[in-house]
Design an enzyme around this catalytic site. Structure first.
Site, PDB file in Angstrom:
ATOM      1  N   LYS A 199     -21.267  49.379  30.599  1.00 15.15           N
ATOM      2  CA  LYS A 199     -22.518  49.881  30.008  1.00 15.15           C
ATOM      3  C   LYS A 199     -23.666  49.833  31.014  1.00 15.15           C
ATOM      4  CE  LYS A 199     -22.815  46.843  26.654  1.00 15.15           C
ATOM      5  NZ  LYS A 199     -21.638  45.988  26.883  1.00 15.15           N
TER       6      LYS A 199
ATOM      7  N   ARG B  53     -27.067  45.045  18.846  1.00 22.38           N
ATOM      8  CA  ARG B  53     -25.764  44.388  18.810  1.00 22.38           C
ATOM      9  C   ARG B  53     -25.431  43.908  17.408  1.00 22.38           C
ATOM     10  NH1 ARG B  53     -25.855  42.697  24.713  1.00 22.38           N
ATOM     11  NH2 ARG B  53     -23.839  41.803  25.204  1.00 22.38           N
TER      12      ARG B  53
ATOM     13  N   ARG C 277     -16.845  36.211  23.648  1.00 28.80           N
ATOM     14  CA  ARG C 277     -17.781  37.343  23.654  1.00 28.80           C
ATOM     15  C   ARG C 277     -17.115  38.598  23.088  1.00 28.80           C
ATOM     16  NH1 ARG C 277     -19.579  38.201  29.297  1.00 28.80           N
ATOM     17  NH2 ARG C 277     -21.240  39.459  28.440  1.00 28.80           N
TER      18      ARG C 277
ATOM     19  N   ARG D 168     -15.824  40.253  37.590  1.00 29.14           N
ATOM     20  CA  ARG D 168     -17.276  40.094  37.598  1.00 29.14           C
ATOM     21  C   ARG D 168     -17.645  38.605  37.662  1.00 29.14           C
ATOM     22  NH1 ARG D 168     -20.659  43.089  32.989  1.00 29.14           N
ATOM     23  NH2 ARG D 168     -20.237  41.276  31.684  1.00 29.14           N
TER      24      ARG D 168
ATOM     25  N   ARG E 255     -21.559  34.762  36.930  1.00 28.45           N
ATOM     26  CA  ARG E 255     -22.204  34.747  35.625  1.00 28.45           C
ATOM     27  C   ARG E 255     -21.522  33.695  34.771  1.00 28.45           C
ATOM     28  NH1 ARG E 255     -23.655  40.419  32.771  1.00 28.45           N
ATOM     29  NH2 ARG E 255     -23.279  39.093  30.976  1.00 28.45           N
TER      30      ARG E 255
HETATM   31  P1  AMP Z   1     -25.261  41.421  28.416  1.00 31.28           P
HETATM   32  O1  AMP Z   1     -25.702  41.345  29.822  1.00 31.28           O
HETATM   33  O2  AMP Z   1     -25.754  42.653  27.695  1.00 31.28           O
HETATM   34  O3  AMP Z   1     -23.780  41.207  28.225  1.00 31.28           O
HETATM   35  O4  AMP Z   1     -25.991  40.204  27.638  1.00 31.28           O
HETATM   36  C1  AMP Z   1     -25.785  38.869  28.030  1.00 31.28           C
HETATM   37  C2  AMP Z   1     -26.102  37.939  26.868  1.00 31.28           C
HETATM   38  O5  AMP Z   1     -27.466  38.094  26.467  1.00 31.28           O
HETATM   39  C3  AMP Z   1     -25.295  38.196  25.604  1.00 31.28           C
HETATM   40  O6  AMP Z   1     -24.007  37.594  25.635  1.00 31.28           O
HETATM   41  C4  AMP Z   1     -26.195  37.568  24.557  1.00 31.28           C
HETATM   42  O7  AMP Z   1     -26.132  36.145  24.577  1.00 31.28           O
HETATM   43  C5  AMP Z   1     -27.570  37.971  25.058  1.00 31.28           C
HETATM   44  N1  AMP Z   1     -27.976  39.294  24.496  1.00 31.28           N
HETATM   45  C6  AMP Z   1     -28.215  40.447  25.189  1.00 31.28           C
HETATM   46  N2  AMP Z   1     -28.548  41.439  24.341  1.00 31.28           N
HETATM   47  C7  AMP Z   1     -28.523  40.914  23.098  1.00 31.28           C
HETATM   48  C8  AMP Z   1     -28.752  41.431  21.799  1.00 31.28           C
HETATM   49  N3  AMP Z   1     -29.082  42.721  21.601  1.00 31.28           N
HETATM   50  N4  AMP Z   1     -28.622  40.592  20.733  1.00 31.28           N
HETATM   51  C9  AMP Z   1     -28.304  39.290  20.906  1.00 31.28           C
HETATM   52  N5  AMP Z   1     -28.051  38.730  22.096  1.00 31.28           N
HETATM   53  C10 AMP Z   1     -28.160  39.529  23.198  1.00 31.28           C
END
Ligand code: AMP
Length: 192
Positions: free
Chosen positions: A13, A88, A144, A127, A133
């Protein structure tokens, strides 16, 4: 263009959102990046979000929704946006809809990235090694993916019902996937 990008962690994404925002000359709003920046800067929001992120859980809706609504009010989002990692949950999607209806600028499409679980696990392990990360550590990855299946996957139906869903096969070279997305958007875009 006003677009949301849905897909499990590791679906690509972020990579595609940057390219799409460039193509449409609009803002790229990646909630995970905003949270990580807040954690790095030690802000109050970062401190509130960190424990959820480290566990691979979602940050509570109230915090996320407030943050995104503020971000969408910034001037660069006037030209449109690609939302990467938001919504989400159904509550987040409803909050976004309400805001965009109030503004008279509804979403134009919701892209759903389709990737097999084997491919996701392979990408996420890569990754974790490359970017260190914490939430890509092996024990967190499956969690996740479960959180995605339970909380986020229902959004696929949510947007399908609204006639906004655009499915994309997200396996393949980056440029090929971008071309596929642009072609699919051309075919599905809601008439202005
Ligand atoms: P990502 O980089 O988009 O995978 O986001 C990393 C982490 O940030 C996720 O695993 C969540 O803990 C938090 N996060 C990011 N976007 C959201 C969202 N829209 N709702 C809730 N938690 C989020």
């Amino acid at each position: 263009m006003r677009l949301v990008v849905l897909g499990p962690p590791g679906a690509g994404k972020g990579t595609q959102a940057v390219r799409l925002a460039e193509h449409f000359a609009c803002a790229d709003v990646a909630t995970g990046d905003i949270f990580r920046a807040n954690v790095a800067e030690g802000t109050e929001l970062g401190r509130a979000a960190q424990e959820f992120m480290d566990r691979g859980d979602l940050v509570p809706d109230g915090l996320v929704i407030a943050m995104v609504m503020d971000r969408l009010a910034e001037s660069d989002c006037q030209a449109g946006f690609v939302l990467d990692g938001f919504p989400r949950t159904v509550a987040q999607a409803e909050a976004l809809d309400r805001r965009l209806v109030d503004l008279g600028t509804p979403l134009e499409a919701a892209l759903s990235f389709e990737v097999t679980e084997d491919e996701l696990l392979r990408r996420l392990a890569g990754r974790a090694a490359a970017q260190h990360r914490a939430d890509d550590a092996e024990q967190t990855i499956r969690h996740r993916l479960e959180v995605f299946a339970i909380k986020t996957a229902p959004l696929i139906d949510y947007y399908a019902h609204r006639g906004l869903l655009v499915n994309v096969d997200a396996i393949g070279p980056i440029e090929v996937v971008t071309k596929r997305i642009l072609a699919a958007l051309d075919g599905n875009r809601r008439p202005a």
